[in-house]
Design a protein around this motif. Structure first.
Motif, short mmCIF file in Angstrom:
data_model
loop_
_atom_site.label_atom_id
_atom_site.label_comp_id
_atom_site.label_asym_id
_atom_site.label_seq_id
_atom_site.Cartn_x
_atom_site.Cartn_y
_atom_site.Cartn_z
N ILE A 120 7.75 15.87 32.71
CA ILE A 120 9.11 15.95 32.19
C ILE A 120 9.07 16.33 30.71
N LEU A 121 9.81 17.37 30.34
CA LEU A 121 9.94 17.78 28.95
C LEU A 121 11.42 17.94 28.64
N ASP A 122 11.91 17.17 27.68
CA ASP A 122 13.32 17.21 27.27
C ASP A 122 13.39 17.76 25.85
N ILE A 123 13.92 18.98 25.71
CA ILE A 123 14.07 19.59 24.39
C ILE A 123 15.51 20.02 24.17
N ARG A 124 16.45 19.29 24.72
CA ARG A 124 17.86 19.62 24.58
C ARG A 124 18.34 19.47 23.14
N ASP A 125 19.34 20.28 22.79
CA ASP A 125 20.12 20.10 21.56
C ASP A 125 19.26 20.11 20.30
N THR A 170 19.23 22.72 27.50
CA THR A 170 20.56 23.06 27.02
C THR A 170 20.68 22.82 25.51
N GLY A 171 21.59 23.59 24.88
CA GLY A 171 21.89 23.36 23.48
C GLY A 171 20.81 23.81 22.51
N ASN A 172 20.18 24.96 22.80
CA ASN A 172 19.20 25.53 21.87
C ASN A 172 19.63 26.95 21.49
N SER A 173 18.72 27.71 20.89
CA SER A 173 19.03 29.08 20.47
C SER A 173 18.14 30.08 21.19
N GLY A 175 6.28 24.72 38.88
CA GLY A 175 6.67 23.44 39.45
C GLY A 175 8.12 23.07 39.25
N VAL A 176 8.88 23.88 38.51
CA VAL A 176 10.27 23.57 38.19
C VAL A 176 11.20 24.27 39.17
N SER A 177 12.16 23.54 39.73
CA SER A 177 13.09 24.13 40.70
C SER A 177 14.46 24.41 40.10
N SER A 178 14.76 23.84 38.92
CA SER A 178 16.07 24.02 38.31
C SER A 178 15.95 24.21 36.81
N LEU A 179 16.66 25.21 36.28
CA LEU A 179 16.69 25.47 34.84
C LEU A 179 18.14 25.65 34.40
N ASP A 180 18.51 24.99 33.32
CA ASP A 180 19.86 25.08 32.78
C ASP A 180 19.78 25.53 31.33
N PHE A 181 20.23 26.76 31.07
CA PHE A 181 20.21 27.33 29.72
C PHE A 181 21.61 27.34 29.09
N SER A 182 22.50 26.53 29.58
CA SER A 182 23.86 26.50 29.04
C SER A 182 23.83 26.31 27.53
N GLY A 183 24.69 27.08 26.84
CA GLY A 183 24.79 26.93 25.40
C GLY A 183 23.67 27.56 24.62
#
Length: 322
Positions: A164-169, A207-210, A222-230
């Motif tokens: 798990i890697l969380d790099i949101r915002d 989400t929430g990056n540039s 290994g990742v089944s879902s990616l969310d690039f919103s924002g």
């Protein structure tokens, strides 16, 4: 408190942690020491008290007193004023460490390079001021870097256990604005996926990056879902047939060319796609044009694919405008 202003430790706060620990008020769990010669506490729960919180201890800046508790395995020191985590680097038995909402910077983490925590599995560094991350913990499974000031991340792929890697915002609250008559300056913050698309990952929160391109995610099998919103995604280069991606969210990104959507044809596992808010050129039936490129889709822009959509897909792209 202004950015760059020196943080002063509240009077006596350096002793507060020692008193809490010695009194056993925040210590939990007793287990045999690793060498089998005795018993020691394994858990320290000592979150700080925020300005609008009723529970928690006085916020601490100095944690030198923790040097005497080398057998701790689970430590929660969230919501304090810690800028130097050095005393924790000697806790060679740590399995979980929460330092979220402190005063950590890139330089603060250098101590962990000198004394890597070999058994650490969960590390929470969210809500700090870290700009670059490039530390390898051999057994780390969960890493939280959300709400920092990241511009780059470098993870080691070989032998990594990270799931798990969380790099949101990590994007700045305000991006630089162009002067009148000038082009917009490039966005600030984390702009590339290079350095963290490692095969071991199963969950990647973005989400929430540039981020402008997906290049660097070619091995993210290994990742089944990616969310690039924002984000600022303009290019879908980096998505390959080897990926097992079933969900891709590109809401409010900068995809402005049908050639980019065509790159999704190679991702045969894709079932859910969201491109709402993307400036794709008008013309023809947009849903049909997407389904033509991604025939296995089941959901597009939060709506199920219909027979009408599949019929529209047979029409193909409209002729180019003269």
């Amino acid at each position: 408190m202004g950015e760059g202003e020196e943080v002063s430790t509240p009077a006596g706060a350096e002793l507060v942690i020692a008193m809490h620990v010695k009194a056993g008020l925040n210590l939990k769990g007793i287990a045999k020491t690793v060498d089998g010669t005795g018993f020691a506490f394994t858990h320290l729960e000592l979150p700080g008290k925020g300005a609008d919180e009723d529970e928690g201890t006085e916020q601490l800046g100095n944690i030198e007193a923790l040097k005497d508790y080398a057998h701790l395995r689970y430590v929660n020191l969230s919501s304090h004023l810690i800028a130097d985590p050095g005393p924790l680097a000697g806790m060679s038995h740590l399995l979980s460490l929460n330092l979220s909402a402190n005063r950590l910077t890139t330089a603060s983490l250098e101590k962990f390079k000198e004394m890597p925590l070999r058994f650490l599995q969960v590390l929470n560094l969210g809500n700090n001021s870290i700009e670059e991350y490039a530390i390898a913990f051999p057994m780390l499974r969960e890493l939280y870097l959300n709400n920092n000031k990241l511009t780059s991340i470098k993870l080691e792929a070989d032998g990594s256990a990270l799931k798990i890697l969380d790099i949101r915002d990590n994007a700045p609250e305000q991006q630089p604005e162009a002067a009148e008559g000038e082009e917009s300056p490039p966005p600030q913050g984390l702009q590339t996926c290079e350095g963290f698309g490692i095969p071991s990952l199963e969950t990647l929160l973005l989400t929430g990056n540039s981020i402008t391109s997906l290049k660097g995610l070619e091995q993210l099998t290994g990742v089944s879902s990616l969310d690039f919103s924002g984000n600022q995604v303009q290019s879908l280069e980096g998505l390959s047939a080897e990926l097992k991606l079933s969900t891709l969210i590109l809401r409010d990104c900068k995809i402005a060319d049908w050639e980019e959507i065509s790159k999704l044809t190679a991702v045969s596992s894709l079932r859910t796609l969201d491109v709402q808010g993307c400036p794709l050129p008008a013309g023809g039936n947009q849903r049909g044009r997407i389904v033509m490129r991604c025939p296995a889709l089941e959901t597009l822009d939060e709506l199920p694919i219909t027979e009408d959509d599949r019929e529209a897909a047979k029409e193909g792209d409209p002729p180019p405008a003269e």
